[in-house]
Scaffold this motif. Structure first.
Motif, PDB file in Angstrom:
ATOM      1  N   UNK A 108      36.069  29.915  55.192  1.00 44.90           N
ATOM      2  CA  UNK A 108      34.825  30.549  54.776  1.00 44.90           C
ATOM      3  C   UNK A 108      35.034  32.009  54.380  1.00 44.90           C
ATOM      4  N   UNK A 109      36.305  32.397  54.197  1.00 44.58           N
ATOM      5  CA  UNK A 109      36.578  33.787  53.834  1.00 44.58           C
ATOM      6  C   UNK A 109      35.832  34.114  52.542  1.00 44.58           C
ATOM      7  N   UNK A 110      34.965  35.102  52.533  1.00 39.51           N
ATOM      8  CA  UNK A 110      34.073  35.309  51.395  1.00 39.51           C
ATOM      9  C   UNK A 110      34.747  35.798  50.120  1.00 39.51           C
ATOM     10  N   UNK A 111      35.944  36.374  50.211  1.00 31.94           N
ATOM     11  CA  UNK A 111      36.671  36.789  49.017  1.00 31.94           C
ATOM     12  C   UNK A 111      38.011  36.059  49.036  1.00 31.94           C
ATOM     13  N   UNK A 112      38.145  35.033  48.227  1.00 33.74           N
ATOM     14  CA  UNK A 112      39.310  34.167  48.286  1.00 33.74           C
ATOM     15  C   UNK A 112      40.193  34.396  47.065  1.00 33.74           C
ATOM     16  N   UNK A 113      41.457  34.729  47.315  1.00 30.46           N
ATOM     17  CA  UNK A 113      42.423  34.914  46.237  1.00 30.46           C
ATOM     18  C   UNK A 113      42.832  33.544  45.706  1.00 30.46           C
ATOM     19  N   UNK A 114      42.460  33.259  44.479  1.00 30.24           N
ATOM     20  CA  UNK A 114      42.743  31.950  43.897  1.00 30.24           C
ATOM     21  C   UNK A 114      44.102  31.897  43.204  1.00 30.24           C
ATOM     22  N   UNK A 115      44.480  32.978  42.524  1.00 33.08           N
ATOM     23  CA  UNK A 115      45.714  32.945  41.755  1.00 33.08           C
ATOM     24  C   UNK A 115      46.192  34.363  41.493  1.00 33.08           C
ATOM     25  N   UNK A 116      47.507  34.517  41.480  1.00 29.58           N
ATOM     26  CA  UNK A 116      48.124  35.793  41.095  1.00 29.58           C
ATOM     27  C   UNK A 116      49.021  35.534  39.894  1.00 29.58           C
ATOM     28  N   UNK A 117      48.859  36.343  38.853  1.00 28.50           N
ATOM     29  CA  UNK A 117      49.647  36.193  37.639  1.00 28.50           C
ATOM     30  C   UNK A 117      50.635  37.354  37.558  1.00 28.50           C
ATOM     31  N   UNK A 118      51.919  37.034  37.544  1.00 26.88           N
ATOM     32  CA  UNK A 118      52.955  38.059  37.454  1.00 26.88           C
ATOM     33  C   UNK A 118      53.554  38.015  36.054  1.00 26.88           C
ATOM     34  N   UNK A 119      53.309  39.063  35.287  1.00 24.55           N
ATOM     35  CA  UNK A 119      53.762  39.138  33.904  1.00 24.55           C
ATOM     36  C   UNK A 119      55.146  39.759  33.894  1.00 24.55           C
ATOM     37  N   UNK A 120      56.082  39.093  33.234  1.00 20.97           N
ATOM     38  CA  UNK A 120      57.498  39.399  33.400  1.00 20.97           C
ATOM     39  C   UNK A 120      57.861  40.820  33.000  1.00 20.97           C
ATOM     40  N   UNK A 121      57.258  41.355  31.928  1.00 20.46           N
ATOM     41  CA  UNK A 121      57.704  42.673  31.480  1.00 20.46           C
ATOM     42  C   UNK A 121      57.108  43.823  32.290  1.00 20.46           C
ATOM     43  N   UNK A 122      56.191  43.521  33.237  1.00 21.07           N
ATOM     44  CA  UNK A 122      55.661  44.495  34.195  1.00 21.07           C
ATOM     45  C   UNK A 122      54.990  45.682  33.522  1.00 21.07           C
ATOM     46  N   UNK A 123      54.476  45.513  32.316  1.00 21.25           N
ATOM     47  CA  UNK A 123      53.831  46.611  31.601  1.00 21.25           C
ATOM     48  C   UNK A 123      52.446  46.872  32.177  1.00 21.25           C
ATOM     49  N   UNK A 124      52.053  48.140  32.360  1.00 18.10           N
ATOM     50  CA  UNK A 124      50.712  48.429  32.877  1.00 18.10           C
ATOM     51  C   UNK A 124      49.617  47.773  32.037  1.00 18.10           C
ATOM     52  N   UNK A 125      48.535  47.432  32.707  1.00 13.18           N
ATOM     53  CA  UNK A 125      47.443  46.712  32.069  1.00 13.18           C
ATOM     54  C   UNK A 125      46.384  47.696  31.594  1.00 13.18           C
TER      55      UNK A 125
END
Length: 680
Positions: free
Chosen positions: A40-57
């Motif tokens: 019932x954790x109200x903020x659930x991490x569904x997915x993490x996307x790791x972009x290979x070149x690590x460039x700032x977003x």
């Protein structure tokens, strides 16, 4: 190129700069998150996307009506990802200059996306990301990128703005400018249309040369009548983070002045009520104007529902330093972007009703948990890279110990973490006081014998402190008196008997480490015209143990440790790094075009190690044979006797150093420490 040729001819014992490496293909890895602490954790991490070149977003957005999310990178790349699988559905590579944090906006129907750039706005179709662009000669081009963009509810108009130039409302049909407002709010943080599309809300800050204060930070522009209403006028160093229309028609304004959300009457603009909370950045508003998210300084996300009497929904750690946030239309999903290129997708579940207290939404008190992250160390990858993750915010300092085994990092989360490279574990951890700026450590140095650790804490005057620590137990030994503000530059002498600290607003002071007594005080230089006073940018003890070298403004100076008097100085331009070479009376300084060697104490120039930019990081191996210089996306390792470059790495690197034996490269990416082997 001419500079490189001349350097190569004059100092032929050093190699020229390496040829640029081809850009690797972009890859995205979808990482399944850890199991939630409670179903019932109200903020659930569904997915993490790791972009290979690590460039700032530079931009994040949900695509309405689809499973797609848009990620804009500072490397001129837009990616359309499937948030369920992490697969790249479409990719677009722009033509505008990199490192310009242009904004991004998606039309309410999810069919188009606008990307801000320098002197133009790209207008792409979804989902194939075919490129067009919106620009017309009657649009005044910006001094920086189009950083704030917003579509009208019908998608036929696009508002664009940035720092210090007019706000334009463009037609999405032909790109012409329909309306122009001469930037009442000059440094925009958010643009947003009203629900009926007749009003445009502007929030931000004023330019540094705006006088006299108080000055406008938020405004409402009536696009029908052309009138502009100023909502708030605050002192000059304040900022408005967001201004939007709530479902009940009231306006909501979040700002740094008296931190909180002010609810304003839409007719009179009078303040009806205030919801107080901490200051923050990276604001995001749901499409319906109901929910609001922002990040606090220590890497915690705060969530609010403006329609509820008890507006605060909760707070939680995202295990990285939030840089950009995006909410979907109804505020049930959240995207978090970090400057290491990672993206997190959170599902927000807040079941409580309007008459329930906030605690009813968090029966296990999960939001109150101050430590939701635990240290994690990855296995070596194909390059031998090992990632150490334990900070909740960006890493501030990186210090390699002389035993070639331990590495100390401090971060915005006020933690000091002592990592073991051999066991790949966390040996020791010191936690500061959450919310107290005194726990922020901006300077750290360890003595060559590994027995002294000097750390400078505090963010501003009144919270500053300077202490000597036990390097392995992370226990304070003695406090050093005499600094009047936070010291960002610290150093310890080769024999460990002296230490020094300097900054941009206080003197350069030398102490005896055994007693903590002040030995020498050197006043911070103040130019006659009081302009370009950068204070002390870098300091280092010379190897001879008799001199201290400092950089202030555009001058490098040698001081006598016996008398405290000036020995000699040289004009070098702004110098961000000074490093003494072990075993010889030489120092290396950042000259802006490379690393310039000088003798000590006469400061006679010698050879140059080419480097294309200023570098804030430099380190010698214990024998003085290897040199690392780098920062801001590149580092080089040189063999000093032969002048041969042994290694070069490019990519996302905030701080960089190496172990004293010259065998391991260490660098940071946002909240992560990375270690990799160097070639023998």
């Amino acid at each position: 190129m001419l500079r490189v040729v001349l350097l190569a001819l004059f100092w032929n014992q050093f190699a020229t700069l390496a040829e640029a490496q081809p850009t690797p293909p972009i890859a995205v890895r979808a990482v399944a998150p850890n199991a939630p602490r409670s179903p019932e954790f109200p903020a659930q991490l569904k997915r993490r996307f790791r972009i290979a070149d690590r460039t700032p977003i530079a931009g994040l957005a949900f695509v309405p009506g689809t499973e797609g999310i848009l990620v804009l990178q500072e490397s001129n790349v837009a990616l359309l990802l499937d948030r369920q699988t992490g697969q790249i559905q479409a990719e677009w590579k722009g033509t505008f200059a990199g490192s310009l944090r242009g904004g991004m906006a998606v039309t309410p129907d999810g069919k188009h996306v606008a990307i801000g750039a320098l002197q133009r706005v790209h207008y792409l179709t979804l989902p194939d990301l075919k490129d067009g662009w919106l620009f017309h000669p009657d649009v005044e081009t910006p001094r920086s990128a189009f950083q704030q963009l917003a579509f009208s509810p019908d998608g036929k108009r696009l508002a664009v703005g940035g720092y210090g130039w007019p706000v334009h409302v463009l037609s999405t049909v032909d790109g012409r400018s329909l309306l122009t407002e001469k930037a009442v709010v000059e440094s925009l943080r958010m643009l947003r249309f009203s629900r009926d599309g007749q009003l445009l809300f502007m929030a931000g800050a004023a330019s540094s040369d705006a006088v006299p204060p108080p000055i406008p930070h938020a405004a409402r522009w009536n696009l029908t009548t052309g009138t502009v209403d100023l909502l708030e006028k605050w002192p000059q160093r304040s900022s408005a983070y967001a201004l939007w229309e709530q479902p009940d028609g009231q306006l909501a304004l979040h700002g740094s002045q008296n931190s909180g959300i002010r609810h304003l009457d839409p007719q009179t603009l009078a303040v009806k009520s205030t919801t107080s909370f901490v200051a923050g950045w990276a604001p995001a508003v749901s499409g319906d104007g109901r929910r609001y998210a922002f990040a606090s300084r220590d890497g915690i996300l705060w969530l609010y529902d403006s329609t509820m009497p008890n507006a605060k929904l909760g707070e939680f750690s995202v295990e990285t330093q939030p840089d950009l946030l995006a909410l979907n239309h109804d505020g049930t999903e959240l995207l978090v972007g970090a400057n290491n290129g990672d993206v997190q997708w959170w599902r927000l579940r807040f079941p409580r009703t309007s008459d329930e207290p906030a605690s009813a939404n968090d029966p296990e008190n999960l939001f109150a948990t101050t430590d939701l992250s635990s240290p994690q160390v990855s296995e070596p990858d194909e390059e031998g890279l090992v990632q150490f993750e334990g900070h909740r915010g960006n890493i501030l300092t990186l210090t390699a110990y002389p035993d070639n085994e331990h590495v100390l990092t401090t971060g915005f989360d006020q933690r000091a973490l002592l990592w073991n490279l051999t066991t790949r574990k966390l040996d020791k951890r010191f936690d500061g006081v959450p919310g107290k700026a005194a726990g922020l450590y901006f300077g750290a140095a360890v003595s060559p014998d590994g027995k002294q650790l000097l750390m400078s804490g505090g963010q501003y005057k009144g919270t500053h402190h300077l202490d000597l620590w036990n390097p392995l137990t992370l226990e304070r030994r003695v406090g050093l008196a005499g600094v009047t503000d936070t010291a960002h530059e610290v150093a310890i002498s080769a024999d460990g008997t002296l230490c020094a600290a300097g900054g941009n607003r206080h003197d350069l002071v030398v102490w005896e480490t055994k007693t903590g007594d002040e030995k020498i005080r050197i006043p911070v230089p103040v130019p006659a015209n009081n302009q370009n006073n950068f204070g002390f940018l870098a300091i280092a003890f010379a190897t001879d143990g008799k001199h201290l070298v400092s950089s202030a403004g555009t001058t490098v100076t040698v001081w006598s440790l016996e008398s405290g008097k000036l020995v000699t100085s040289v004009e070098t331009g702004q110098c961000q790094a000074i490093c003494a070479r072990p075993g010889v009376d030489e120092i290396l300084i950042d000259s802006g075009r490379g690393g310039q060697f000088y003798t000590v104490p006469k400061l006679e120039p010698k050879r140059i190690v080419p480097f294309p930019q200023h570098f804030p990081c430099a380190a010698f191996s214990t024998d003085g044979h290897r040199l690392l210089i780098g920062g801001r996306g590149q580092c080089d390792v040189w063999d000093v006797p032969s002048g041969e470059r042994l290694f070069q790495r490019t990519g996302k690197m905030d701080a960089v150093t190496m172990t004293p034996n010259g065998k391991t490269l260490l660098f940071t990416e946002a909240n992560t420490l990375v270690a990799m082997p160097l070639p023998e």
